[in-house]
Motif scaffolding. Structure first.
Motif, short mmCIF file in Angstrom:
data_model
loop_
_atom_site.label_atom_id
_atom_site.label_comp_id
_atom_site.label_asym_id
_atom_site.label_seq_id
_atom_site.Cartn_x
_atom_site.Cartn_y
_atom_site.Cartn_z
N GLN A 74 0.74 -1.02 -0.02
CA GLN A 74 0.14 0.10 0.11
C GLN A 74 0.90 1.37 0.06
O GLN A 74 2.08 1.12 0.26
CB GLN A 74 -0.96 -0.06 1.06
N LEU A 76 1.14 5.30 1.07
CA LEU A 76 0.47 6.77 2.01
C LEU A 76 0.95 7.91 1.48
O LEU A 76 2.17 8.18 1.38
CB LEU A 76 0.49 6.35 3.29
N TYR A 112 -3.65 5.89 -0.30
CA TYR A 112 -4.26 6.65 0.76
C TYR A 112 -3.64 7.95 0.72
O TYR A 112 -2.37 8.02 0.33
CB TYR A 112 -4.25 6.07 2.05
N THR A 153 -8.13 6.54 -1.68
CA THR A 153 -8.92 6.89 -0.49
C THR A 153 -8.34 8.31 -0.10
O THR A 153 -7.22 8.01 0.37
CB THR A 153 -9.08 5.74 0.43
N ILE A 160 -8.58 6.94 7.74
CA ILE A 160 -7.79 6.15 7.03
C ILE A 160 -6.94 5.26 7.93
O ILE A 160 -6.43 4.29 7.41
CB ILE A 160 -6.78 7.20 6.19
N SER A 183 -15.39 9.08 2.18
CA SER A 183 -14.42 9.62 1.24
C SER A 183 -14.84 9.85 -0.15
O SER A 183 -14.08 10.64 -0.93
CB SER A 183 -13.32 8.79 1.20
#
Length: 216
Positions: A74, A76, A112, A153, A160, A183
């Protein structure tokens, strides 16, 4: 000592921020189930000085973009700014941070972004005097809606946090394919297509559109 192998490999993408750097870093430090790596943009010296203890530096290779992110589960963006937001929303990929964002989405990776920098209605932007133009707020909300509909997102840290800390399993798959109501931004175009206002956050133009229809 916690087993790093059980932690979730997560890439932090740093760019220049107008505030909240130390506050956000202090919060992220407590998320011990994540194995951080850091990409820093050229203008993120101050931000990197705060985050450099989180983990190793990641070097983005545009020529090898299809494989560069394979190590991570993922991504961020703690300081997604309005310039990068506009770049991504308009399908441009001039900067590495936009390229990483778009490549991660292409690979169906969870992406995110905290919205304190880019959302003109945020408390930070109100304090900076950047939230006074309603049309600009509407434009930015449309751009946030665009990248949300692409699979990202976007929101405050509190919304989050849980998704970042629990990125696997059926719940995460569902959240990637169907953005959460909190969101998802509802635009005028969405309303004209029959989307219910209750399905997300109305942009300023969408609110104006509804009010005009009530008067008619």
């Amino acid at each position: 000592m916690k087993d790093i192998a059980k932690k979730t490999p997560t890439l932090i993408v740093l760019n220049n921020a107008n505030g909240y750097v130390i506050e956000i870093a202090n919060q992220l430090k407590t998320w011990e189930t994540l194995d951080w790596s850091i990409y820093r943009s050229k203008d993120a010296d101050i931000e990197y000085s705060v985050f450099k203890g989180f983990g190793p530096t990641f070097n983005w290779n545009k020529k090898d973009s299809a494989f560069s992110l394979n190590h991570f589960k993922q991504v961020l963006y703690p300081f997604l700014d309005s310039a990068t937001l506009a770049e991504i929303a308009n399908g441009l990929s001039m900067t590495p941070q936009a390229q990483i964002f778009q490549t991660a989405l292409m690979k169906s990776m969870p992406v995110y972004a905290l919205d304190y920098q880019c959302n003109l209605s945020s408390e930070l932007n109100e304090l900076l005097g950047l939230s006074g133009n309603e049309k600009m707020r509407a434009l930015v909300n449309e751009q946030i809606s665009t990248i949300t509909n692409l699979g990202a997102t976007v929101g405050p840290l509190s919304s989050i946090r849980e998704m970042l800390l629990h990125p696997t399993g059926e719940r995460m798959t569902k959240e990637r394919s169907t953005p959460s109501h909190k969101s998802k931004y509802i635009t005028v175009s969405d309303l004209k297509k029959g989307t219910s206002p209750s399905e997300g956050i109305l942009t300023a133009l969408a609110i104006e559109y509804i009010n005009e229809n009530k008067k008619a």
